[in-house]
Design an enzyme around this catalytic site. Structure first.
Site, mmCIF file in Angstrom:
data_model
loop_
_atom_site.group_PDB
_atom_site.id
_atom_site.type_symbol
_atom_site.label_atom_id
_atom_site.label_comp_id
_atom_site.label_asym_id
_atom_site.label_seq_id
_atom_site.Cartn_x
_atom_site.Cartn_y
_atom_site.Cartn_z
ATOM 1 N N ASP A 8 0.800 -1.237 0.000
ATOM 2 C CA ASP A 8 0.000 0.000 0.000
ATOM 3 C C ASP A 8 0.837 1.295 0.000
ATOM 4 O O ASP A 8 1.516 1.599 0.977
ATOM 5 C CB ASP A 8 -0.940 0.031 1.215
ATOM 6 C CG ASP A 8 -1.823 -1.209 1.324
ATOM 7 O OD1 ASP A 8 -1.350 -2.314 0.973
ATOM 8 O OD2 ASP A 8 -2.969 -1.082 1.779
ATOM 9 N N ASN A 40 -4.292 3.916 -1.075
ATOM 10 C CA ASN A 40 -4.040 4.997 -0.113
ATOM 11 C C ASN A 40 -3.113 6.073 -0.692
ATOM 12 O O ASN A 40 -2.535 6.866 0.052
ATOM 13 C CB ASN A 40 -3.382 4.451 1.170
ATOM 14 C CG ASN A 40 -4.154 3.308 1.792
ATOM 15 O OD1 ASN A 40 -3.668 2.184 1.845
ATOM 16 N ND2 ASN A 40 -5.354 3.586 2.253
ATOM 17 N N ASN A 67 -10.583 -1.152 0.095
ATOM 18 C CA ASN A 67 -11.778 -0.519 0.665
ATOM 19 C C ASN A 67 -11.821 0.996 0.459
ATOM 20 O O ASN A 67 -12.875 1.607 0.543
ATOM 21 C CB ASN A 67 -11.892 -0.845 2.163
ATOM 22 C CG ASN A 67 -10.597 -0.592 2.907
ATOM 23 O OD1 ASN A 67 -9.554 -1.129 2.566
ATOM 24 N ND2 ASN A 67 -10.651 0.263 3.902
ATOM 25 N N HIS A 68 -10.652 1.615 0.193
ATOM 26 C CA HIS A 68 -10.638 3.079 -0.023
ATOM 27 C C HIS A 68 -10.779 3.468 -1.495
ATOM 28 O O HIS A 68 -10.581 4.627 -1.851
ATOM 29 C CB HIS A 68 -9.357 3.699 0.539
ATOM 30 C CG HIS A 68 -9.301 3.686 2.028
ATOM 31 N ND1 HIS A 68 -10.217 4.359 2.808
ATOM 32 C CD2 HIS A 68 -8.464 3.065 2.892
ATOM 33 C CE1 HIS A 68 -9.933 4.168 4.081
ATOM 34 N NE2 HIS A 68 -8.875 3.368 4.168
ATOM 35 N N HIS A 151 -6.858 -8.085 -0.321
ATOM 36 C CA HIS A 151 -6.877 -6.903 0.540
ATOM 37 C C HIS A 151 -7.747 -7.212 1.757
ATOM 38 O O HIS A 151 -8.970 -7.160 1.679
ATOM 39 C CB HIS A 151 -7.423 -5.723 -0.261
ATOM 40 C CG HIS A 151 -7.131 -4.402 0.374
ATOM 41 N ND1 HIS A 151 -5.893 -3.813 0.308
ATOM 42 C CD2 HIS A 151 -7.896 -3.571 1.107
ATOM 43 C CE1 HIS A 151 -5.923 -2.667 0.956
ATOM 44 N NE2 HIS A 151 -7.126 -2.493 1.461
ATOM 45 N N HIS A 176 -3.292 -4.251 2.957
ATOM 46 C CA HIS A 176 -4.264 -3.565 3.822
ATOM 47 C C HIS A 176 -3.792 -3.309 5.252
ATOM 48 O O HIS A 176 -4.105 -2.269 5.806
ATOM 49 C CB HIS A 176 -5.622 -4.281 3.865
ATOM 50 C CG HIS A 176 -6.656 -3.592 4.729
ATOM 51 N ND1 HIS A 176 -7.150 -2.343 4.439
ATOM 52 C CD2 HIS A 176 -7.275 -3.959 5.876
ATOM 53 C CE1 HIS A 176 -8.038 -1.994 5.363
ATOM 54 N NE2 HIS A 176 -8.115 -2.950 6.251
ATOM 55 N N HIS A 178 -0.756 -2.792 6.314
ATOM 56 C CA HIS A 178 0.381 -1.861 6.270
ATOM 57 C C HIS A 178 1.569 -2.308 7.115
ATOM 58 O O HIS A 178 2.502 -1.524 7.315
ATOM 59 C CB HIS A 178 -0.038 -0.436 6.682
ATOM 60 C CG HIS A 178 -1.018 0.196 5.746
ATOM 61 N ND1 HIS A 178 -1.268 1.562 5.739
ATOM 62 C CD2 HIS A 178 -1.807 -0.318 4.788
ATOM 63 C CE1 HIS A 178 -2.190 1.842 4.821
ATOM 64 N NE2 HIS A 178 -2.527 0.708 4.237
HETATM 65 FE FE FE2 Z 1 -7.279 -0.975 2.855
#
Ligand code: FE2
Length: 259
Positions: A8, A40, A67-68, A151, A176, A178
């Site tokens: 990410d 991200n 999800n973002h 993810h 996801h 990180h």
């Molecule tokens: Fe995420």
């Protein structure tokens, strides 16, 4: 054949990590293809057309998301045209964009990239296990080099997906959380696996966010404004070597570079 999967990319420090390093890495490591999680990349939430273009120019071939994906609204018309940005495949039917796509490397090898989201502590999307079965059925006669970005939050769901897909794909790599995990391996049937590739973003942070705001929120339980942290970056990725004739992974190695 050698593929780099980048964890990410978070905000400006994450983008700088690619601007400073990716072209050199492509040459040094003789990379055939680069997949990066970009969900991200724009101030920690989502991606924009401008940022995607800037990072494609550094040497990213394909972005996977998560999800973002919808945080920057302008992504919707862009993702409908730009097939190099893949969003989780298990969104409901009719969602803009695609959940997988087939690409061709410079040497002419076909390779599929699939993005799929977990459901534990995440949005309630369709079952990722059933969805990936559907996709593998659709592409089985077209391609045998297959990369999956799973993810997901829960390590158990990611480990289970690794075993579920072993021998059916080239690599299952988690994103996801990180935080890079140290469990990279080639599973018995020949798929490369890691629970989480980690983050390419600000090193002195709480998974990319300014530390003070996060600590204050944990202690006060009151809302706080979260911003991407500044300062030195880290670049997290995995290098995967595979046999291009059958798509079987030969080696997976973690990358954890610091500014
Ligand atoms: Fe995420």
């Amino acid at each position: 054949m050698r593929v780099l999967m980048i964890g990410d990319i978070v905000g400006r420090p994450g983008r700088k990590a690619l601007l400073d390093n990716l072209q050199a890495l492509r040459k040094e490591l003789k990379l055939d293809f680069v997949i990066a999680n970009g969900e991200n990349a724009a101030a920690g939430h989502g991606i924009t057309k401008e940022i995607a273009k800037q990072l494609f120019a550094t040497g990213v071939d394909v972005f996977t998301m998560g999800n973002h994906v919808w945080n920057k609204k302008e992504i919707i018309p862009y993702i409908e045209k730009e097939k190099r940005i893949i969003r989780p495949a298990n969104y409901p039917p009719g969602t803009p964009g695609v959940g997988y796509s087939i690409f061709e490397t410079q040497l002419g090898y076909k390779l599929a990239v699939i993005n799929i989201s977990g459901r534990i502590f995440m949005q309630e999307l369709d079952c990722p296990f059933r969805k990936i079965d559907e996709i593998l059925l659709e592409i089985q006669d077209k391609v045998n080099i297959i990369f999956v970005d799973f993810h997901a939050e829960a390590t158990s769901e990611k480990v289970a997906m690794g075993w579920y897909l072993d021998g059916r794909v080239t690599a299952i790599c988690g994103t996801h959380t990180h935080v890079q995990t140290a469990d990279e391996r080639i599973l018995p049937e020949g798929s490369a696996y890691i629970t989480d590739i980690g983050m390419t973003g600000p090193r002195d942070s709480v998974i990319g966010v300014c530390t003070n705001a996060v600590i204050e929120k944990f202690i006060s339980q009151m809302p706080r404004r979260f911003e991407v942290a500044d300062g030195d970056y880290q670049l997290n990725a995995v290098v995967i070597d595979l046999n291009p004739e059958n798509g079987v992974a030969k080696n997976i190695q973690r990358v954890f570079n610091l500014e």
